[in-house]
Scaffold this active site. Structure first.
Site, mmCIF file in Angstrom:
data_model
loop_
_atom_site.group_PDB
_atom_site.id
_atom_site.type_symbol
_atom_site.label_atom_id
_atom_site.label_comp_id
_atom_site.label_asym_id
_atom_site.label_seq_id
_atom_site.Cartn_x
_atom_site.Cartn_y
_atom_site.Cartn_z
ATOM 1 N N LEU A 165 0.982 -0.945 -0.039
ATOM 2 C CA LEU A 165 -0.192 -0.310 -0.052
ATOM 3 C C LEU A 165 1.300 1.278 -0.373
ATOM 4 O O LEU A 165 0.419 1.937 -0.247
ATOM 5 C CB LEU A 165 -0.877 -0.163 0.699
ATOM 6 C CG LEU A 165 -1.699 -0.938 1.743
ATOM 7 C CD1 LEU A 165 -2.821 -1.022 2.685
ATOM 8 C CD2 LEU A 165 -2.704 -0.810 0.084
ATOM 9 N N GLY A 168 7.983 3.498 4.079
ATOM 10 C CA GLY A 168 7.862 5.071 4.601
ATOM 11 C C GLY A 168 9.297 5.078 5.545
ATOM 12 O O GLY A 168 9.983 4.098 4.511
ATOM 13 N N GLY A 169 9.583 5.650 5.524
ATOM 14 C CA GLY A 169 11.094 5.614 6.016
ATOM 15 C C GLY A 169 11.323 4.277 7.464
ATOM 16 O O GLY A 169 12.189 3.986 7.609
ATOM 17 N N GLY A 171 9.457 1.115 6.866
ATOM 18 C CA GLY A 171 9.448 0.289 6.890
ATOM 19 C C GLY A 171 7.921 0.402 4.947
ATOM 20 O O GLY A 171 7.525 1.417 5.503
ATOM 21 N N LYS A 187 1.871 -3.049 8.630
ATOM 22 C CA LYS A 187 3.013 -2.130 9.261
ATOM 23 C C LYS A 187 4.083 -3.738 9.442
ATOM 24 O O LYS A 187 4.117 -3.754 10.096
ATOM 25 C CB LYS A 187 3.328 -0.784 9.726
ATOM 26 C CG LYS A 187 4.291 -0.194 8.327
ATOM 27 C CD LYS A 187 3.567 0.913 9.665
ATOM 28 C CE LYS A 187 5.248 2.688 9.564
ATOM 29 N NZ LYS A 187 5.438 3.414 10.419
ATOM 30 N N ASP A 284 4.770 14.273 15.926
ATOM 31 C CA ASP A 284 5.755 13.864 14.384
ATOM 32 C C ASP A 284 4.114 13.808 13.373
ATOM 33 O O ASP A 284 3.935 13.459 12.213
ATOM 34 C CB ASP A 284 6.236 12.597 14.203
ATOM 35 C CG ASP A 284 7.111 12.522 12.613
ATOM 36 O OD1 ASP A 284 7.449 13.329 12.236
ATOM 37 O OD2 ASP A 284 6.676 11.016 12.173
#
Length: 452
Positions: A165, A168-169, A171, A187, A284
């Site tokens: 899908l 990202g940083g 995984g 994830k 974040d």
């Protein structure tokens, strides 16, 4: 419980009636069957006792004797009734306590049976994945369940590339199909090290304690060798970042949808700041961590860097975040408060308004932040309509545009004390979102700025 008590009361009243009947001689003398009445031998008596001898056997005649016997029987009856009145409430109270204790024991036994059956069979997601927001399961971390690796492997078709899908940083994210065609997002965290391990543990621990409609639900986790897995509810429309800066370039996001997304994100942030105890700082917040479901409901995600208020002052919290979203006081001095999240929210609001990334390259070695570029034009009403995302230009009421721009300007103030609380931001956005999208605005027909 009720049956023994009722029998006890019944026998007490029956005993009372028997005593009463005996005192009043309701029952005749009992004779052996087939035998004539026996007349006792009468010895000579004195004249003084003649009157008593003339009376039938077993009866006492005389004013003083009869009154003494009557008082004696009344006293016995009163003692019996008093004893019954004292015992019955005690028995009732005892039965109630016994019932409460028995219910508690049965409830604990049922919970132990459920936990033991889950441990032996292995945790499966089939029965409870249909209701993500109401998921409550006794796992290793509160309401988050431990999932076997083989189960994840089968649901993602051995983590096939066709099920990816996003990436990202930390995984990749895979689409998982569980029993009954229930979908979720897995994830996979491949990075190994103390920091990544801490973020993984932090997210599992935090997400097992908090639940809100505008926070992504963590359904489970898995530890397999050096890999870590987090299982979330599936958000069909991906992230806000992919919607704004992906191939569609924000074409699927109308003005009202963008305001709804901002309102949803503010609600999630308000829950963290105002309703969690202790308050939680996301640390974040960015467009890639705002996910959208099939109805474009926005939910905050990725709590690996989140900290609770008070923890950041007791321990050395390493500077973390994403360039362009980090508040200046946190970047320069390491000061972290809820107002740091408000600054990040202001940057997201500018992304929604202008469709630009938080940091853009002007030259190979030169970058410009959206705050630096937009700030001079946000306060100029004549220039503001020209910097709006072309996709939504001339589709909103100018008054609403000015209000949103004013909120964004306040959120990205360099001085934290000048920034509003997220609650104030939330109440400023509610009147700008249509009622059917969760706000308070009554919309009849769109009013494009070109007609004004």
């Amino acid at each position: 419980m009720k049956k023994p008590l009722s029998f006890f009361i019944f026998w007490c009243f029956l005993l009372s009636d028997l005593v009463h009947a005996r005192n009043h001689h309701v029952f005749p003398p009992i004779l052996a069957p087939g035998l004539p009445p026996q007349i006792p031998n009468i010895s000579p008596i004195s004249p003084a006792s003649e009157s008593m001898a003339a009376a039938p056997f077993g009866l006492q005649i005389g004013v003083h004797g009869d009154r003494h016997h009557h008082h004696h029987q009344l006293r016995k009856k009163w003692v019996l009734l008093t004893a019954i009145a004292s015992i019955v409430p005690c028995v009732i109270i005892f039965c109630l306590f016994a019932l409460i204790i028995w219910s508690a024991i049965c409830r604990k036994a049922n919970q132990r049976n459920v936990q033991s059956s889950e441990t032996t069979k292995g945790t499966t997601l089939g029965p409870f994945l249909s209701k993500f927001n109401s998921l409550r399961m006794n796992g290793k971390k509160g309401s988050v369940s431990v999932i076997e690796y083989a189960f994840l492997e089968a649901s993602t078709n051995n983590f096939s590339s066709s099920n990816i899908l996003g990436e990202g940083g930390s995984g990749r994210i895979y689409k998982a199909r569980f029993d009954d065609n229930i979908l979720a997002a897995v994830k996979k965290l491949d990075s190994v090290g103390p920091e990544s391990e801490h973020e993984f543990e932090n997210e599992v621990d935090l997400m097992s304690k908090i639940r809100h409609p505008n926070l992504v639900s963590l359904l489970g986790y898995c530890v397999y060798g050096q890999s870590r897995f987090l299982v979330y509810e599936l958000m069909q429309n991906g992230s806000l970042e992919s919607q704004l800066h992906g191939p569609s370039r924000g074409s699927g996001l109308t003005w009202h949808l963008r305001m709804k997304i901002a309102l949803d994100a503010a609600r999630g942030l308000e829950y963290l700041h105002e309703h969690c105890n202790p308050p939680v700082i996301h640390r974040d917040l960015k467009s890639s961590n705002i996910l959208l479901d099939s109805a474009f409901n926005a939910k905050l995600a990725d709590f690996g860097l989140a900290v609770t208020v008070g923890a950041q002052s007791k321990t050395n919290v390493k500077l973390s975040g994403t360039l362009g979203y980090v508040a200046p006081e946190y970047l320069l001095d390491g000061k972290l408060t809820e107002k740091s999240d408000v600054y990040s929210f202001g940057v997201v609001l500018l992304e929604l308004l202008m469709g630009r990334k938080p940091v853009e390259k002007l030259a190979p070695a030169q970058c410009q932040s959206i705050v630096t570029w937009a700030m001079p034009q946000l306060t100029d009403r004549s220039k503001l309509p020209n910097i709006v995302d072309p996709v939504i230009k001339n589709t909103m009421d100018l008054k609403h545009l000015y209000q949103v721009a004013a909120v964004a300007v306040l959120c990205v103030q360099p001085e934290p004390s000048y920034r509003p609380l997220i609650t104030d931001v939330l109440h400023s956005l509610i009147p700008l979102v249509p009622i059917e999208l969760g706000g308070a605005l009554r919309v009849s027909e769109p009013k494009p700025t070109s007609s004004q």
